[in-house]
Write an enzyme that holds these catalytic residues in place. Structure first.
Site: not given
Ligand code: GDP
Length: 424
Positions: A13, A41
């Site tokens: 995440d 994701h």
């Molecule tokens: P992944 O499985 O590693 O892709 O992670 P997740 O999707 O579970 O978690 C990432 C979350 O953070 C998602 O809801 C993204 O839209 C959000 N996100 C990613 N980068 C950023 C950021 O730089 N700032 C903010 N506020 N949210 C972000």
């Protein structure tokens, strides 16, 4: 760089989906090389908001070919549901932009069932499985008790192989768990409704990827979860059942002969962890609640509130090394903007001795975080697009992490949208 892996450095995440979505612009092919639909994701771009579980994030980019490699847990039911979901938002998924390895093993209906039964048996000693059948799937894969996706192209062989496995699996379902046996009819219905529908996507993806590489195409390898969930090098047994490390990418993708040129390790500006297991830097109470709210830290697949903490330099340094990381993407820096002082887990203390080395899993139970504080910046940074747009305190925070993990931080993400990024 030609062949690049995007890997999670910590517990998962970290925002890998958002980085893959951003970088797919520069790549022709995106390959998922391990894991199943048990994590997710979240990607936000001009087409909408997507929760991707098994589909590679490149499906959201026109012209990118996506591959599900032999290393994934291929669950036809979940995959079809996910395809229907992205198609309902206007994203086409066809055999031209999605290719499934004929060597990928199928996640079968009893895998999910066994996951449920085992979590029930464990009761309060449970591991917090997402009950998607991933652990039973990988156990069976390595026991050679699974069916390869390519067998769907040989209907007689597929039917007799599944029948054989069903007889064997019913011994476990009934004898070990006292559950009802699954019937041939149930399995045939599953095959008709789900498995056979993925046939058009199945091909020799090794051949496809080899040709792509030979013709100069750029390949992006996408991992699920992070270093600390790797079955060999993570926080065993609170890991997933596959290898999340970049070194596994060429194998799980089906191109063991390809050299990886770059590994982008994704690190969040603070820590989160889903499920059970040691999480040394964990925050509790109101402080944790505030960070969870600020970062909207609820599981993409399960909606479960994530455990939160400050950035963990010990775990992150380990993660960066184990992934063979060549550069880091630091995400969600904007989330920390509300903090006066930013806590950082600088070391672990184990048995009264401070250490900066990530220990053997059993030693984590007694590890305590050594927390240091850094000045916050206390202003909205979500509009920053250049390094110099960031306030001094934010730059110093990033540089402090960079120095401690021994790897350049090339990307700093300040929002979930595709363009909310600073490239250094
Ligand atoms: P992944 O499985 O590693 O892709 O992670 P997740 O999707 O579970 O978690 C990432 C979350 O953070 C998602 O809801 C993204 O839209 C959000 N996100 C990613 N980068 C950023 C950021 O730089 N700032 C903010 N506020 N949210 C972000």
């Amino acid at each position: 760089m030609k062949n690049c892996v995007i890997a999670g450095i910590n517990w998962g995440d970290e925002g890998k989906g958002r980085m893959v979505d951003l970088l797919t612009e520069e790549y022709d092919v995106v390959v998922r090389y391990q894991g199943g639909g048990n994590a997710g994701h979240t990607v936000i771009n001009e087409k909408g908001k997507f929760a991707l579980h098994l589909l590679p994030s490149g499906v959201l980019r026109d012209g990118v070919v996506n591959v599900l490699g032999n290393g994934v847990a291929l669950d036809p039911e979940n995959l079809l549901r996910e395809i229907a979901d992205v198609e309902s938002k206007g994203v086409a998924v066809t055999p031209a932009n999605l290719k499934i390895s004929d060597r990928a093993s199928l996640l079968l209906p009893w895998h999910r069932e066994l996951d449920e039964l085992e979590e029930k048996r464990l009761a309060d000693r449970k591991f917090g499985s997402t009950k998607q059948g991933i652990a039973p799937f990988y156990s069976d894969k390595y026991a050679k008790k699974t069916v390869l996706a390519g067998e769907l192209l040989y209907p007689d062989r597929f039917a007799s192989h599944v029948e054989e496995l069903l007889d064997w699996k019913n011994l476990t379902l009934t004898g070990v768990y006292g559950a009802p046996a699954m019937t041939g009819e149930e399995i045939r219905a599953w095959a008709d409704e789900y498995a056979l529908k993925i046939k058009p996507f199945i091909c020799d993806t090794t051949e496809f990827l080899e040709k792509s590489a030979l013709t100069g195409k750029k390949i992006l390898f996408e991992a699920q979860l992070g270093t600390l969930r790797d079955v060999d090098f993570g926080i065993h047994p609170y890991t997933t059942s596959s290898n999340t490390l970049a070194a596994y990418a060429p194998i799980g993708a089906g191109v063991p002969f390809l050299k990886i040129d770059e590994v982008i390790g994704v690190v969040k500006a603070y820590s989160t962890c889903v499920g059970e297991g040691p999480f040394v830097c964990e925050m509790t109470g109101a402080e944790a609640e505030k960070l969870r709210e600020a970062g909207a830290e609820y599981g993409a697949k399960t909606g479960r509130p994530r455990r939160v903490g400050p950035v963990d330099l010990v775990a992150t340094r380990y993660g960066v090394k184990m992934q063979g990381t060549t550069c880091v993407a630091l995400t969600k820096l904007d989330v920390l903007s509300y903090m006066d002082k930013i806590p950082v887990c600088a070391k672990y203390e184990i048995g009264g001795v401070a250490t900066d080395r990530f220990p053997f899993p059993a030693a984590l139970d007694d590890a305590k975080p050594v927390v240091e504080y850094f000045d916050g910046w206390k202003c909205d940074i979500s509009g920053a697009r250049k390094w110099s747009d960031l306030p001094r305190e934010a730059r110093e925070y990033v540089e402090m992490i960079e120095k401690n993990i021994g790897c350049p931080i090339k990307y700093v993400s300040v929002g979930p949208e595709r363009d909310s990024i600073i490239v250094r």
